[in-house]
Design an enzyme around this catalytic site. Structure first.
Site, PDB file in Angstrom:
ATOM      1  N   SER A  69       0.654  -0.931  -0.019  1.00 30.90           N
ATOM      2  CA  SER A  69      -0.041  -0.029   0.097  1.00 30.90           C
ATOM      3  C   SER A  69       0.828   1.137  -0.035  1.00 30.90           C
ATOM      4  CB  SER A  69      -0.957  -0.277   1.170  1.00 30.90           C
ATOM      5  OG  SER A  69      -1.822   0.851   1.037  1.00 30.90           O
ATOM      6  N   ASP A 288      -3.674   6.037  -2.684  1.00 33.19           N
ATOM      7  CA  ASP A 288      -2.461   5.615  -2.249  1.00 33.19           C
ATOM      8  C   ASP A 288      -1.913   4.438  -3.185  1.00 33.19           C
ATOM      9  OD1 ASP A 288      -4.175   3.490  -1.616  1.00 33.19           O
ATOM     10  OD2 ASP A 288      -3.248   3.406   0.324  1.00 33.19           O
ATOM     11  N   ARG A 511       1.120   6.127  19.394  1.00 34.43           N
ATOM     12  CA  ARG A 511       1.000   4.605  19.123  1.00 34.43           C
ATOM     13  C   ARG A 511       2.039   4.370  18.193  1.00 34.43           C
ATOM     14  NH1 ARG A 511      -1.179   4.250  14.156  1.00 34.43           N
ATOM     15  NH2 ARG A 511      -1.794   1.900  14.606  1.00 34.43           N
TER      16      ARG A 511
HETATM   17  C1  G16 Z   1      -3.288   0.548   6.776  1.00 28.60           C
HETATM   18  C2  G16 Z   1      -4.362   0.218   7.263  1.00 28.60           C
HETATM   19  C3  G16 Z   1      -5.003   1.437   7.683  1.00 28.60           C
HETATM   20  C4  G16 Z   1      -4.195   2.417   8.687  1.00 28.60           C
HETATM   21  C5  G16 Z   1      -2.833   2.410   7.954  1.00 28.60           C
HETATM   22  C6  G16 Z   1      -1.884   2.950   8.914  1.00 28.60           C
HETATM   23  O1  G16 Z   1      -3.222   1.247   5.345  1.00 28.60           O
HETATM   24  O2  G16 Z   1      -5.314  -0.518   6.369  1.00 28.60           O
HETATM   25  O3  G16 Z   1      -6.024   1.173   8.276  1.00 28.60           O
HETATM   26  O4  G16 Z   1      -4.447   3.586   8.829  1.00 28.60           O
HETATM   27  O5  G16 Z   1      -2.427   1.311   7.381  1.00 28.60           O
HETATM   28  O6  G16 Z   1      -1.688   2.251   9.836  1.00 28.60           O
HETATM   29  P1  G16 Z   1      -0.418   2.342  11.212  1.00 28.60           P
HETATM   30  O7  G16 Z   1      -0.435   3.777  11.526  1.00 28.60           O
HETATM   31  O8  G16 Z   1      -0.752   1.375  12.050  1.00 28.60           O
HETATM   32  O9  G16 Z   1       0.709   2.200  10.350  1.00 28.60           O
HETATM   33  P2  G16 Z   1      -2.645   0.963   4.129  1.00 28.60           P
HETATM   34  O10 G16 Z   1      -3.401   2.116   3.169  1.00 28.60           O
HETATM   35  O11 G16 Z   1      -1.252   0.991   4.153  1.00 28.60           O
HETATM   36  O12 G16 Z   1      -2.968  -0.426   3.974  1.00 28.60           O
END
Ligand code: G16
Length: 549
Positions: A69, A288, A511
């Site tokens: 992603s 994205d 976090r």
């Molecule tokens: C993923 C998750 C999202 C989250 C993001 C960042 O997004 O599907 O729900 O907001 O990661 O997560 P973290 O802050 O835990 O790194 P994506 O678009 O990268 O698949």
């Protein structure tokens, strides 16, 4: 004998994909995600687990998406999709983690056998798997490892390779394949495009063609999906794709895409230099890397300032619009549909205040689509968006039933019901989807007769900052209360709150990321400089707590 043959072929496959030493894998916010070179053994083992899950569910189709992603191009990842099109049931995440960390072929085999027994999987059941990947150069090698894992089961596993496509299209195909009523849609990319084109055409009617829309595809798979979709849609929405270099090395997500725009709070330099936003009234959006997130933006007319319309702005506009439609639909009392919004701690304080002041219920949950999705299912119409642009709108089965059964008392009510049903078709019911959300926003703007600045006028975001802090060990940071507070390291939360109190309207939380090796700090406050200073102060606390000075 059969079982011995299976274990032998697992051993053969596992020997081709040994686990690297000194790596500890975790099935995180969005599955496994790390440097692609560390992932082949994980892909092989995820193949095994997906088959176990499908067999456990009597052959229901399970999805596997190979993507990282928004992460940089050298990373990759993999996540599993359950038969309903939702993320893997969280109770199975630890099994994925356990399998991926088995240090040797022998331990993998014994863990596999124990798991199959413990989960009561009948290995004679059939299995159905559908998989896809994004445009990352590491994708084909990882798919090979995955296929090796799937093939150890021989003919009992049927596979459907969707090739290069977006995460939400994979989720759609999984959901549609498992939908025995065949009402959700045809389980192919073409079925997805046709379903959305039809719903969008119903919603826009004679309001089109709409103003041109510029779409930054993050040099990722969204570029491919957008082209296919616009070919299917025709001229109702003139879409101009930007950043479509899917084969240029290093281009993916680099200085562009939804994550860049949201975190930097700025235009991608490529969009800036293209000049497409200089014409008053122009708007653009960014996907994205796997096209499951979207943010919009425009330049304010007086000063040409960058104005961001992120996931919160989308949620607010869409929720308000759906509430109006529900009122217009005039369903009888017992079928009055309740619209609610689900956010995370990253939601701008102004958005939450705006919604609650208009009596729209808001729930706050931990980061990660799986959390938002489940909370949204508790409403008749559940609008969920992360501030980063990841989200969708869920219509409950009873809401759809009530809409279909309604006998409208006026042409206005009939129209509102028709539109609500069309929105339920347009919006991906499985997961956040940049393409579908793009059309959702465009449809709402068209119905309201709004441009980007009208949309933006609802409320003013509190100035905010999002900082990535690299620390030696992010696992020492443990969050609670929908990730708004830390329980570990001891004493840090108290210090954060002490600092926060010094800032007017100050709010901050820390976090650990579930997708990148970092800790995230969010801060908002009344003024830009206060938000900046609060973020810096909390970042210092985090560094200190993790042993850095
Ligand atoms: C993923 C998750 C999202 C989250 C993001 C960042 O997004 O599907 O729900 O907001 O990661 O997560 P973290 O802050 O835990 O790194 P994506 O678009 O990268 O698949």
């Amino acid at each position: 004998h059969e079982h011995a043959v299976l274990l032998n072929s697992i051993a053969d496959g596992a020997n081709q994909y040994p686990k690297p030493e000194h790596v500890n894998y975790t099935y995180g916010t969005a599955g496994f995600r790390t440097l692609a070179t560390k992932l082949p053994s994980v892909l092989f083992r995820v193949g095994l687990l997906a088959v176990l899950r499908s067999k456990r569910l009597e052959g229901a189709t399970i999805g596997i998406m190979v993507t990282a992603s928004h992460n940089p191009e050298p990373d990759n990842g993999v996540k599993l999709v359950d038969p309903s099109g939702e993320m893997l049931d969280p109770s199975w995440e630890p099994h994925a983690t356990t399998l991926s960390n088995c240090p040797s072929t022998e331990s993998l085999i014994s863990t596999f056998t124990t798991l199959a027994n413990h989960l009561r999987v009948d290995l004679h059941q059939p299995a159905n798997i559908v998989y896809a990947r994004d445009t990352r150069p590491s994708g084909p090698e990882l798919i090979k490892a995955l296929e090796t894992g799937l093939r150890v089961f021989g003919d009992s596993v049927k596979i459907n390779d969707l090739g290069v496509t977006t995460t939400p299209i994979l989720h759609y195909v999984v959901k549609a394949t498992n939908d025995k009523t065949a009402e959700y849609g045809v389980p192919t990319k073409e079925g997805y495009n046709a379903k959305m084109a039809k719903a969008f055409t119903t919603l826009i009617g004679n309001k089109g063609p709409l103003a041109p829309l510029y779409v930054d595809c993050a040099n990722g798979v969204g570029a491919v999906a957008l082209k296919d979709f616009t070919d299917a849609l025709g001229d109702l929405l003139p879409v101009h794709p930007l950043n479509t270099a899917t084969t240029t090395q290093g281009a993916l997500n680099h200085m562009c895409g939804a994550d860049f725009v949201k975190t930097k709070q700025a235009l991608p330099p490529s969009v800036h230099s293209s000049g497409v936003l200089s014409k008053p009234g122009s708007r653009a959006c960014s996907f994205d890397g796997d096209a499951d997130r979207i943010v919009f933006y425009y330049l304010n007319e007086e000063k040409a300032n960058f104005r961001l319309l992120d996931g919160d702005k989308i949620a607010v506009m869409v929720a308000m619009f759906l509430v109006d439609l529900v009122v217009k639909a005039k369903l009888d009392e017992e079928h009055r549909l309740k619209v609610g919004v689900v956010q995370t701690a990253y939601a701008n304080g102004s958005s939450t205040k705006y919604l609650t002041s208009r009596n729209i219920p808001v729930t706050c949950v931990s980061t990660g689509v799986k959390h938002l999705h489940h909370a949204a299912q508790r409403y008749d119409i559940g609008v969920y968006f992360e501030a980063n642009g990841h989200g969708t709108v869920l219509f409950s089965d009873s809401a759809i039933k009530a809409l279909k059964a309604a006998s409208p008392q006026s042409p206005d009510a009939a129209n509102a019901i028709k539109n609500l049903l069309a929105f339920s078709e347009l919006i991906n019911q499985a997961v956040g989807d940049a393409l579908s959300d793009m059309l959702l926003v465009e449809a709402v703007l068209a119905h309201r007769g709004w441009g980007a600045s009208d949309w933006d006028a609802g409320y003013e975001d509190l100035p905010n900052r999002l900082v990535k802090v690299e620390v030696p060990d992010r696992s020492i940071f443990v969050a609670t209360d929908a990730e708004r507070k830390l329980t570990n390291p001891p004493g840090l939360q108290e210090k954060i709150e002490e600092v926060m109190r010094k800032y007017e309207m100050g709010r901050s939380f820390v976090r650990p990321s579930g997708t990148e090796d970092c800790v995230r700090v969010y801060a908002e406050a009344k003024t830009n400089s206060e938000a900046e200073n609060l973020a810096l102060a909390i970042t210092d606390l985090v560094r200190f707590a993790s042993g850095q000075s």
